[in-house]
Design an enzyme around this catalytic site. Structure first.
Site, PDB file in Angstrom:
ATOM      1  CG  ASP A  32     -11.081 -15.542  33.507  1.00  0.00           C
ATOM      2  OD1 ASP A  32     -11.171 -16.757  33.240  1.00  0.00           O
ATOM      3  OD2 ASP A  32     -10.150 -15.048  34.166  1.00  0.00           O
ATOM      4  CG  ASP A 105     -17.192 -23.315  26.344  1.00  0.00           C
ATOM      5  OD1 ASP A 105     -17.630 -22.163  26.543  1.00  0.00           O
ATOM      6  OD2 ASP A 105     -16.208 -23.786  26.940  1.00  0.00           O
ATOM      7  CG  ASP A 163     -21.079 -16.044  43.214  1.00  0.00           C
ATOM      8  OD1 ASP A 163     -21.308 -15.840  41.994  1.00  0.00           O
ATOM      9  OD2 ASP A 163     -19.987 -16.487  43.630  1.00  0.00           O
ATOM     10  N   GLY A 469       3.552  13.901 -26.152  1.00  0.00           N
ATOM     11  CA  GLY A 469       4.713  13.831 -27.033  1.00  0.00           C
ATOM     12  C   GLY A 469       5.610  12.635 -26.778  1.00  0.00           C
ATOM     13  CB  SER A 473      -1.024   8.961 -30.787  1.00  0.00           C
ATOM     14  OG  SER A 473      -1.754   9.515 -29.716  1.00  0.00           O
ATOM     15  CB  SER A 540      -4.132   8.179 -18.046  1.00  0.00           C
ATOM     16  OG  SER A 540      -3.171   7.433 -18.760  1.00  0.00           O
TER      17      SER A 540
END
Ligand SMILES: Nc1nc2c(ncn2[C@@H]2O[C@H](COP(=O)(O)OP(=O)(O)OP(=O)(O)O)[C@@H](O)[C@H]2O)c(=O)[nH]1
Ligand SMILES: [Mg+2]
Lengths: 641, 266
Positions: A32, A105, A163, A469, A473, A540
């Site tokens: 606006d 615009d 204005d 364990g 592996s 991990s």
């Protein structure tokens, strides 16, 4: 209409050169604040409206029982006129004595930011409109910020509706100071700040009587003072392959030259393969003259002197001036999706003609465009801006946005929709992954496909995780033996084995454990890239460490949870470690004095209880063979190469 | 590169994107100036070939010269032409007397939808331009249409950096608009530069010519003495009369054209 008398009117005799491309200007700002009104007024002042248009719109406004709206010139949709708001970007042409323009615009409402970006992204310069009465608002700043992000550097500010503040110089200076301070803080110096009243036309085409204190140019004057964009021909050659045509005996590589120039005889390097060939011809059709060179912006088709494999998404450049190539991209992203962007989410990233599957590995900071404060976060909400690190499944050829915008920007696609855009900052210097800046990965000349065809299987990481364990592996070594006997390229990285060499300098603190896993992860992925199947066997225990390893190359990472329960592991206790830990002789022992974070969604969970080692190995081998073997089709036609 | 080179390159890029990204595409050929230019651009993009069907939705109300031109050029250029029509509506006597918007919807929109459905096209290339009228000024280059071929103009996808929407749900389709950025004047200057054949109706006879070609009952000619391409260019450089001023269906009411387009009109 206070100053139409002094307004510049184009006379038909003025001859504007017809063969210059129009300059594209976008008009942005808060909802606006009068953007569409300004555009409608500019079109009127430059005599760009067709005969009868204004009369027709007067009728439309009369029928609606409302005063005349200049915004209706651009706001053509019924919904826009009903609500007095712009919904979507519109583009229209006009010209001044100086040159032709396309004026775009943009809507100011937050809801339509995607439409604002659609309009603004192609512009060379912008006018930021600010309501003198309301002053600088949220979208004034957001639009300013986005313009800068999109690479626009030329912005003029129109302080509108003067204005409403009686053309007060004091109020103008207040608003001006506020917006200039904001723009300066993001590195933009507005070219001009102009007091205007779009509705009445003050300072649009000529200086208005109401602002005798203003000495700068009118809006049109400010537009005419914008510099045209520099041609991208000065940058390094970037020619993304759009398609390869074989309509007849010619094999034409088609695409648009995004930057730089090419000519017949040049040696092109194609990223990411690194393959090279010389340009044999530049193909043309019809009455176009045969050409020996072409430059940025041109859509061309070329033939090569050698029949190397080239496909859509490859980028051709000249030797010694190739784009960066890396799996990681750090970018400043503006997010337009309905749901948030999240760490761990995957998107399709489209950069020039290439498409990559990427995962968000990190959100470095979310930027509050209001005060430019940085926030931490794991999500980026709709319409927000953030610095994000992505990891691609395959290496991504790119430039940084400052070096070459054409190859330094991308969009993100989720489902069927474009949900965001980004400009590339640099190859990430994420402290955990890479302290070395300015590292450019050198492309391999043997690619993954070629390796996998030679090996009969893909490379990848099979990451076993589980308690001490659990049997990691034992299972890993037996799987290695059996795959090796079948002729597979396979190896095992095992906890205790790497601790003596690669990670000999590390202890068992949380930080050292994390570094241990990081190193193993990097090494495993290198083996995988070399075409091998790597089985790793590490406790991990921490999820975030494993996720970082996954992020190195998500598609090559297969997490396998060796899900033996703590009770069972403690019962087995092959190395007597649980006993020692319970006795307090070992500190930080996983499961006893340190946490084990089981994977939430592993690719495979091996339940070993009640099973023999051979049965568990068989389960794992079945998974590996299903995931890594090439299909008959892939083997037969060599991945369609 | 001058402005026409830039427009040409961009349009070729768009055509090649559509051809590469979409399974089954076709090009709409209204036989008007824009679609003739588009056809020409396709031949440039694909080095003399038009690698997809060219569709003409015949309303049976077209001006006879247009159909003659269509058949002649299709033969000369060896075009894979498919002509479709809404047989049912035509049999029921559909015409502008039923209401112009209704007629356009039945004969053009529904005719097109039937043609798309019967061939399973997922993309249609159409030669609309932003400068023609207000709703087209808001169009995307790759513009999605839903299962009923409707245009959701209140929620268009973002489109920037020439990354177009090329992913879409089954049953929906895309409209591809390679000429969106061209103006009427650009089109004529390009016609002049490339010497592209045009139907004679565009050139003034006895002080009148067509600026926009549609169906005979709804397309009026405008006063003009421009009888060559060069004269048309000269005329357009100074005129302030809008291009579609001769098109009656746009003027039924304030939102007539918006409703037409939302329903699937080009
Ligand atoms: N008093 C006054 N009103 C103005 C002036 N310029 C625009 N307006 C009024 O402000 C209202 C909004 O103008 P628009 O041009 O629609 O605003 P916009 O910035 O385009 O709005 P969105 O596109 O919806 O963000 C309208 O009612 C205009 O008539 C001005 O100079 N003075
Ligand atoms: Mg507006």
């Amino acid at each position: 209409m206070s100053n139409t008398a002094t307004a510049l009117k184009m006379s038909p005799e003025v001859s504007v050169p017809h063969n210059a491309s129009p300059m594209k200007i976008v008009v942005v700002g808060h909802v606006d604040h009068g953007k569409s009104t300004l555009v409608g007024r500019i079109l009127n002042e430059t005599d760009a409206l067709p005969e009868g248009k204004v009369e027709y719109l007067k009728e439309v406004c009369d029928k609606r029982g409302m005063p005349f709206e200049w915004a209706f010139v651009m706001d053509a949709l019924q919904a826009e006129r009903d609500q007095g708001i712009t919904i979507d970007t519109a583009q229209i042409r006009f010209r001044t004595e100086a040159r032709p323009y396309v004026i775009i615009d943009a809507p100011g409402h937050k809801e339509f930011l995607k439409n604002m970006v659609s309009g603004a992204a192609s512009a060379e310069a912008a006018v930021l409109v600010i309501d003198a009465h309301e002053g600088v608002q949220e979208q004034s700043r957001r639009h300013g910020y986005l313009l800068h992000l999109l690479g626009l550097r030329q912005i003029a500010v129109a302080v509108n509706k003067m204005d409403l503040v009686d053309f007060s110089e004091t109020r103008f200076e207040e608003v001006k100071a506020e917006i200039v301070a904001y723009l300066n803080s993001i590195g933009v110096e507005p070219t001009y700040v102009i007091p205007v009243a779009a509705r009445s036309g003050a300072n649009i085409a000529a200086n208005a009587a109401e602002t005798p204190w203003y000495k700068g140019p009118s809006v049109l004057g400010a537009l005419d003072r914008f510099e045209p964009a520099k041609p991208a021909t000065d940058l390094a050659l970037r020619f993304p392959v759009q398609d390869v045509y074989k309509f007849d005996e010619r094999r034409i590589i088609a695409g648009r030259i995004e930057s730089g120039r090419l000519k017949v005889g040049d040696t092109l390097v194609f990223s990411p393969s690194g393959k090279m060939a010389k340009i044999a011809t530049i193909e043309t059709w019809g009455n176009s003259l045969a050409s020996v060179s072409a430059g940025a912006g041109q859509s061309v088709g070329i033939t090569l002197d050698e029949q190397i494999f080239v496909e859509r998404g490859n980028v051709a450049s000249l030797e010694h001036h190739v784009p960066h190539q890396s799996h990681d991209l750090k970018a400043r992203v503006f997010w337009l999706g309905r749901g948030p962007l999240k760490v761990g989410s995957r998107y399709k990233l489209k950069l020039a003609t290439a498409e990559h599957v990427v995962e968000v590995t990190k959100i470095e900071r979310v930027i509050d465009v209001e005060d430019l404060a940085n926030h931490q976060g794991t999500e980026v909400a709709r319409n927000a801006v953030a610095e994000v690190v992505f990891r691609g499944k395959s290496p991504i050829a790119h430039d940084s946005f400052v070096d070459n915008p054409r190859l330094g920007r991308f969009v993100l696609v989720e489902g069927y929709d474009i949900v965001g855009g980004g400009v590339i900052a640099e190859t990430p210097t994420d402290e955990a992954r890479n302290r070395s800046t300015h590292v450019t990965e050198v492309p391999h000349k043997v690619d993954a496909e070629t390796r996998s065809i030679a090996n009969g299987h893909r490379g990848g990481v099979v990451w076993l995780t589980g308690l001490s364990g659990a049997g990691k592996s034992t299972i890993a070594m037996e799987a290695e033996r059996q795959l090796f006997l079948k002729g597979w390229q396979v190896t095992v990285l095992d906890g205790d084995n790497v601790r003596t060499g690669l990670c000999g300098d590390l202890g068992f603190s949380d930080a050292d454990r994390a570094e241990n896993i990081r190193r193993v992860g990097e090494v495993a992925h290198l083996f995988a890239e070399a075409g091998m199947v790597v089985v790793t066997s590490f406790i991990s225990p921490f999820r975030t460490d494993r996720e970082k390893v996954r992020a190195i190359n998500p598609d090559a990472f297969h997490e396998v949870h060796v899900a033996t329960s703590l009770d069972e592991c403690e019962r087995r206790d092959p190395k007597g470690l649980y006993k020692k830990a319970r006795a307090g002789e070992i500190s930080y022992f996983t499961g006893v004095s340190s946490a084990y974070e089981a994977p939430a969604l592993p690719e495979l969970a091996l339940v070993t209880e009640g099973k023999s080692v051979d049965e568990s190995v068989a389960d794992l081998l079945r998974y590996i063979e299903n995931s890594f073997s090439l299909s008959a089709r892939e083997q037969a036609n060599g991945w369609g190469l | 590169m001058n402005d026409l080179d830039a427009l040409e390159s961009q349009s070729i890029y768009i055509l090649r994107e559509a051809f590469n990204r979409l399974d089954k595409i076709a090009m709409l050929w209204s036989i008007g100036k824009d679609s003739n230019v588009m056809l020409w651009l396709a031949r440039k993009a694909f080095f003399g070939h038009v690698p997809f069907p060219v569709l003409h939705v015949d309303t049976k109300h077209k001006i006879p010269e247009m159909i003659e031109f269509r058949d002649r050029v299709a033969k000369e250029w060896n075009l894979p032409l498919i002509v479709g029509e809404n047989t049912e509506a035509l049999a029921a006597g559909m015409g502008p007397h039923n209401g112009r918007v209704e007629c356009c919807t039945a004969l053009k929109t529904e005719g097109l939808k039937a043609l798309l459905a019967s061939h399973g096209f997922t993309g249609v290339i159409a030669g609309i331009r932003r400068d023609e009228e207000g709703t087209r000024a808001k169009e995307r280059v790759f513009s999605p249409r839903n299962q009923s071929a409707e245009w959701d103009f209140k929620d268009q996808p973002p489109e920037f950096w020439d990354q177009f929407k090329t992913d879409f749900a089954p049953g929906t389709h895309l409209r591809i608009h390679p000429l969106l950025a061209w103006s009427e004047l650009d089109v004529w200057r390009y016609i002049e530069r490339e010497n592209i054949p045009m139907v004679d109706l565009y050139f003034a006879k006895n002080g009148r010519r067509y600026r926009s070609l549609g169906c005979a009952p709804c397309t009026g000619s405008v006063a003009s003495t421009a009888s060559t391409v060069a004269e048309i260019i000269e005329e357009l450089e100074t005129t302030k009369i809008s291009e579609r001023s001769g098109r009656a269906q746009d003027k039924e009411s304030e939102d007539a054209f918006e409703r037409l387009r939302a329903g699937g009109y080009m």
